[in-house]
Design a protein around this motif. Structure first.
Motif, PDB file in Angstrom:
ATOM      1  N   LEU A   1       0.833  -1.199   0.000  1.00 43.53           N
ATOM      2  CA  LEU A   1       0.000   0.000   0.000  1.00 43.53           C
ATOM      3  C   LEU A   1       0.874   1.258   0.000  1.00 43.53           C
ATOM      4  O   LEU A   1       0.625   2.223  -0.736  1.00 43.53           O
ATOM      5  N   GLU A   2       1.920   1.207   0.818  1.00 41.29           N
ATOM      6  CA  GLU A   2       2.805   2.359   0.911  1.00 41.29           C
ATOM      7  C   GLU A   2       3.575   2.580  -0.388  1.00 41.29           C
ATOM      8  O   GLU A   2       3.715   3.720  -0.863  1.00 41.29           O
ATOM      9  N   GLU A   3       4.048   1.485  -0.972  1.00 41.90           N
ATOM     10  CA  GLU A   3       4.802   1.586  -2.223  1.00 41.90           C
ATOM     11  C   GLU A   3       3.967   2.167  -3.353  1.00 41.90           C
ATOM     12  O   GLU A   3       4.483   2.839  -4.249  1.00 41.90           O
ATOM     13  N   ALA A   4       2.655   1.900  -3.285  1.00 44.49           N
ATOM     14  CA  ALA A   4       1.752   2.403  -4.320  1.00 44.49           C
ATOM     15  C   ALA A   4       1.281   3.826  -4.043  1.00 44.49           C
ATOM     16  O   ALA A   4       0.527   4.407  -4.838  1.00 44.49           O
ATOM     17  N   GLY A   5       1.711   4.389  -2.922  1.00 45.69           N
ATOM     18  CA  GLY A   5       1.304   5.734  -2.571  1.00 45.69           C
ATOM     19  C   GLY A   5      -0.163   5.858  -2.209  1.00 45.69           C
ATOM     20  O   GLY A   5      -0.774   6.907  -2.424  1.00 45.69           O
ATOM     21  N   LEU A   6      -0.733   4.797  -1.629  1.00 45.07           N
ATOM     22  CA  LEU A   6      -2.168   4.767  -1.354  1.00 45.07           C
ATOM     23  C   LEU A   6      -2.511   4.804   0.135  1.00 45.07           C
ATOM     24  O   LEU A   6      -3.669   4.631   0.514  1.00 45.07           O
ATOM     25  N   VAL A   7      -1.509   5.047   0.980  1.00 46.59           N
ATOM     26  CA  VAL A   7      -1.759   5.016   2.419  1.00 46.59           C
ATOM     27  C   VAL A   7      -2.809   6.035   2.822  1.00 46.59           C
ATOM     28  O   VAL A   7      -3.715   5.759   3.628  1.00 46.59           O
ATOM     29  N   GLU A   8      -2.740   7.240   2.261  1.00 44.25           N
ATOM     30  CA  GLU A   8      -3.685   8.288   2.642  1.00 44.25           C
ATOM     31  C   GLU A   8      -5.045   8.133   1.970  1.00 44.25           C
ATOM     32  O   GLU A   8      -5.963   8.893   2.271  1.00 44.25           O
ATOM     33  N   ASP A   9      -5.147   7.194   1.052  1.00 47.81           N
ATOM     34  CA  ASP A   9      -6.411   6.965   0.352  1.00 47.81           C
ATOM     35  C   ASP A   9      -7.153   5.734   0.865  1.00 47.81           C
ATOM     36  O   ASP A   9      -8.237   5.415   0.356  1.00 47.81           O
ATOM     37  N   THR A  10      -6.567   5.026   1.846  1.00 47.78           N
ATOM     38  CA  THR A  10      -7.065   3.695   2.190  1.00 47.78           C
ATOM     39  C   THR A  10      -7.317   3.535   3.685  1.00 47.78           C
ATOM     40  O   THR A  10      -6.432   3.785   4.508  1.00 47.78           O
ATOM     41  N   ILE A  11      -8.522   3.110   4.004  1.00 45.36           N
ATOM     42  CA  ILE A  11      -8.865   2.714   5.368  1.00 45.36           C
ATOM     43  C   ILE A  11      -8.435   1.262   5.544  1.00 45.36           C
ATOM     44  O   ILE A  11      -8.756   0.405   4.713  1.00 45.36           O
ATOM     45  N   VAL A  12      -7.702   0.974   6.608  1.00 45.77           N
ATOM     46  CA  VAL A  12      -7.189  -0.375   6.851  1.00 45.77           C
ATOM     47  C   VAL A  12      -7.911  -0.968   8.064  1.00 45.77           C
ATOM     48  O   VAL A  12      -8.005  -0.320   9.121  1.00 45.77           O
ATOM     49  N   VAL A  13      -8.402  -2.185   7.893  1.00 49.14           N
ATOM     50  CA  VAL A  13      -9.086  -2.897   8.970  1.00 49.14           C
ATOM     51  C   VAL A  13      -8.395  -4.247   9.154  1.00 49.14           C
ATOM     52  O   VAL A  13      -8.281  -5.028   8.213  1.00 49.14           O
ATOM     53  N   TYR A  14      -7.919  -4.508  10.359  1.00 53.68           N
ATOM     54  CA  TYR A  14      -7.356  -5.831  10.684  1.00 53.68           C
ATOM     55  C   TYR A  14      -8.196  -6.482  11.780  1.00 53.68           C
ATOM     56  O   TYR A  14      -8.556  -5.846  12.768  1.00 53.68           O
ATOM     57  N   PHE A  15      -8.480  -7.780  11.600  1.00 51.08           N
ATOM     58  CA  PHE A  15      -9.150  -8.536  12.666  1.00 51.08           C
ATOM     59  C   PHE A  15      -8.840 -10.019  12.527  1.00 51.08           C
ATOM     60  O   PHE A  15      -8.478 -10.506  11.447  1.00 51.08           O
ATOM     61  N   GLY A  16      -8.971 -10.757  13.641  1.00 52.41           N
ATOM     62  CA  GLY A  16      -8.911 -12.209  13.626  1.00 52.41           C
ATOM     63  C   GLY A  16     -10.321 -12.763  13.525  1.00 52.41           C
ATOM     64  O   GLY A  16     -11.293 -12.084  13.887  1.00 52.41           O
ATOM     65  N   ASP A  17     -10.475 -14.004  13.040  1.00 52.76           N
ATOM     66  CA  ASP A  17     -11.836 -14.485  12.760  1.00 52.76           C
ATOM     67  C   ASP A  17     -12.515 -15.160  13.953  1.00 52.76           C
ATOM     68  O   ASP A  17     -13.735 -15.342  13.941  1.00 52.76           O
ATOM     69  N   HIS A  18     -11.779 -15.543  14.980  1.00 51.14           N
ATOM     70  CA  HIS A  18     -12.334 -16.035  16.259  1.00 51.14           C
ATOM     71  C   HIS A  18     -11.170 -16.358  17.167  1.00 51.14           C
ATOM     72  O   HIS A  18     -10.015 -16.062  16.816  1.00 51.14           O
TER      73      HIS A  18
END
Length: 627
Positions: A226-243
């Motif tokens: 994401l950073e290499e593509a210059g999209l960090v400021e354009d992208t909401i990032v969501v991380y989660f585990g499934d259970h």
């Protein structure tokens, strides 16, 4: 730049109309829409440095938390992958759609798309790399690409993306994979109070943390893209585990150890208005969040008003709602083993209602028993070498459980009978009942009965029809049936004569739960139930007579019914599994039919791949015990 409102050929006009009718595209986003990157890991709780776990090595996720917001009380609504992912993809509690059982495949009702379809309808390029594992059939094309090659890089020029990358390295199967040289020192493991402290248990826990570190590296790689593509400021990032953790009494358990997950959300500055006033980088929030909230949240971020049928509520975006006061969880069939529990938690307490209290927590699920921790724990229990609370997993369940999560994070001190907690218990009982009735929980029908009543249609539609599914009446009997402390032999016996087969089923189950004296008092009615028009009633009555009947002819008749219903050639798969589950609990009382069991069919042509191992696993377990 105008919003693209065209519909791709694979997306129906109905979906576009639905998306627009639900709020369309908020004018504030006409110039720019956020990209959304989902990073999901399997079978891990919040065992991250960002959550204060000093044993964990997770630098990439820790850095994400430093520039995002960390949710302290995030819950998967189910403690196993497929039901959990079903809640995510629909925004609806799976017991409402009939998708609560592990690896089931049910139809969704008309007008209930999966939420990525609504994103596609307003111009999002949606990708999934690569696990789906839903318990519901996909209603048409859900993703632009769902494969190991799926990537946001492949989107059309100018299109916003919703991209999912799933990391399987932390899965249960990888925790037990050998050979493996531990990186985390097993001596440093904090063994929870419910597990025995053995080298095997420590080794599995250490390997779990090793896999989380490997997962963290993969997360870092996706963030770097994401950073290499210059999209960090354009992208909401969501991380989660499934259970929860992929160890016994974690995964598959309707407790915080099986349901609590890590959730970190980063909203870049240009979209900070979408995050709400209480969002700030590097902060924690105690707001409750469940998986049913993820779909409405993503729609809200895209400017789409979440559909009213969704049970969850948006956490972010213009349609964000107040955080819920309670979270709800459920447990149904786990692979080949039937069980039935529902759970509720708030900021402090967890309440569990067990509707199969005659089954132990640690039923033999073949897949779970491949893990060394399960094997050594079970062997120690069989040898009588454990003390409470390590014995609890191998004991039958109480009807109710109540845990103080602040004082008892390992959930080993059940407060349901505590005098000073009765007001709390009563409050949770009411919250659960209201929830069950509100979502029209289909779990009070056995799995074969649910499919029979649905008649090939969507179980959701069945559940919404009070005539076909009189839930209040069924629930009343189920509540009595599954509270063995209530002396209700007369009511349960009377229930066996009810016109609704689900009521009759719970009447038989209630007598089974109460054991020999209750069965003795209802012999005539149970004998009659062996020939009931419902195979589920037959199976429940046969288990009651087979296990607790004092007359040899009754036991023989019950065993004969179960063997007949276990025949895959003449019964549907779920009736067969229900009967085999019952037979397994008859132990030596089924010894006389070993030859018949050996001859039972183990497969059927055309059976879905995910179901093919269940009947053989049940038969192998029964025969191994009898032989």
């Amino acid at each position: 730049m105008r919003l693209q409102t065209h519909v791709r050929p694979a997306v129906s006009g109905v979906l576009l109309a639905c998306a627009l009718a639900l709020g369309g595209w908020n004018s504030a986003y006409a110039q720019k829409r956020p990209n959304i990157l989902w990073l999901t890991s399997e079978d891990n709780g919040p065992a991250l440095g960002a959550y204060g776990d000093d044993y964990a090595t997770t630098p990439n996720l820790d850095r994400l938390a430093e520039r995002g917001q960390l949710y302290l009380n995030a819950w998967s609504n189910a403690p196993v992958c497929a039901p959990a992912r079903t809640a995510i993809i629909t925004g609806v509690y799976p017991p409402s759609t009939g998708g609560q059982h592990m690896r089931s495949q049910v139809r969704l009702p008309d007008g209930m798309p999966m939420f990525p379809q609504l994103l596609r309808a307003v111009g999002y390029y949606t990708t999934n790399n690569a696990k789906e594992d839903y318990n519901v059939e996909k209603p048409g094309q859900v993703w632009d690409d769902s494969s190991s090659e799926a990537h946001w890089r492949n989107r059309p020029e100018g299109a916003p993306f919703f991209a999912v990358f799933n990391f399987g390295i932390s899965h249960e199967s990888r925790i037990r994979q050998r050979p493996h040289e531990p990186v985390h020192n097993p001596a440093g493991v904090r063994v929870p109070a419910y597990h025995p402290d053995t080298p095997e248990v420590r080794r599995d826990w250490a390997q779990y943390y090793d896999r989380i570190t490997e997962m963290d590296v993969q997360v870092g790689e996706r963030l770097a893209e994401l950073e290499e593509a210059g999209l960090v400021e354009d992208t909401i990032v969501v991380y989660f585990g499934d259970h929860g953790v992929g160890l016994p009494r974690g995964k598959r358990s309707l407790l915080d150890s099986g349901l609590r997950v890590p959730l970190i959300i980063h909203v870049p500055r240009r979209f900070r208005a979408l995050a709400g006033e209480d969002y700030a980088e590097g902060t924690e929030t105690a707001h409750l969040a469940g998986f049913v909230d993820l779909a409405p949240t993503m729609l809200s971020l895209a400017g789409i008003r979440p559909p009213e049928y969704m049970h969850g509520s948006a956490m972010l975006g213009p349609f964000r709602a107040s955080p819920p006061e309670y979270l709800h969880g459920f447990r149904g069939r786990m692979d080949e083993r039937y069980d039935f529990s529902r759970g509720v938690r708030n900021q402090r307490y967890l309440y569990v209602r067990n509707y199969a209290p005659h089954r132990i927590y640690g039923q033999f699920v073949w897949y779970m028993f491949q893990t060394p921790t399960t094997q050594v724990w079970n062997a120690l229990n069989d040898a009588g070498r454990l003390e409470p609370p390590q014995t609890f997993f191998w004991e039958t369940k109480p009807a109710e459980e109540l845990y103080d999560l602040e004082r008892d994070p390992d959930e080993v001190a059940n407060l349901a009978s505590s005098p000073e907690h009765q007001a709390t218990l009563q409050r949770f009982r009411g919250v659960l009942r209201d929830h069950l009735l509100s979502i029209r929980d289909l779990g009070f029908l056995s799995e074969p009965e649910m499919h029979l009543r649905a008649g090939g249609g969507a179980p959701y539609d069945l559940g919404q029809d009070e005539r076909r599914y009189p839930l209040s009446e069924i629930l009343e009997v189920a509540e009595i049936a599954t509270r063995p402390s209530i002396s209700a032999g007369r009511e349960l016996t009377a229930a066996l004569g009810h016109s609704d087969s689900a009521v009759r089923y719970w009447g038989a189950v209630g007598l089974l739960i109460r054991g020999a004296s209750a069965v003795e008092g209802a012999l005539f009615e149970l004998r009659r139930a062996l020939g009931d028009g419902s195979t589920s009633v037959q199976v429940a009555a046969a288990e009651a007579l087979g296990r607790y009947g004092a007359i040899e002819e009754d036991v023989e008749a019950a065993v004969a019914v179960l063997v007949a219903r276990a025949n895959l050639d003449t019964n549907d798969l779920f009736t067969t599994m229900l009967a085999l589950n019952a037979l397994d609990y008859l132990d030596e009382r089924a010894a006389g039919v070993v030859d018949l069991l050996r001859e039972l069919p183990r497969e059927r042509e055309g059976m879905r791949r995910q179901f093919q191992r269940y009947v053989p696993q049940l038969l192998d377990k029964i025969l191994a015990d009898l032989e």
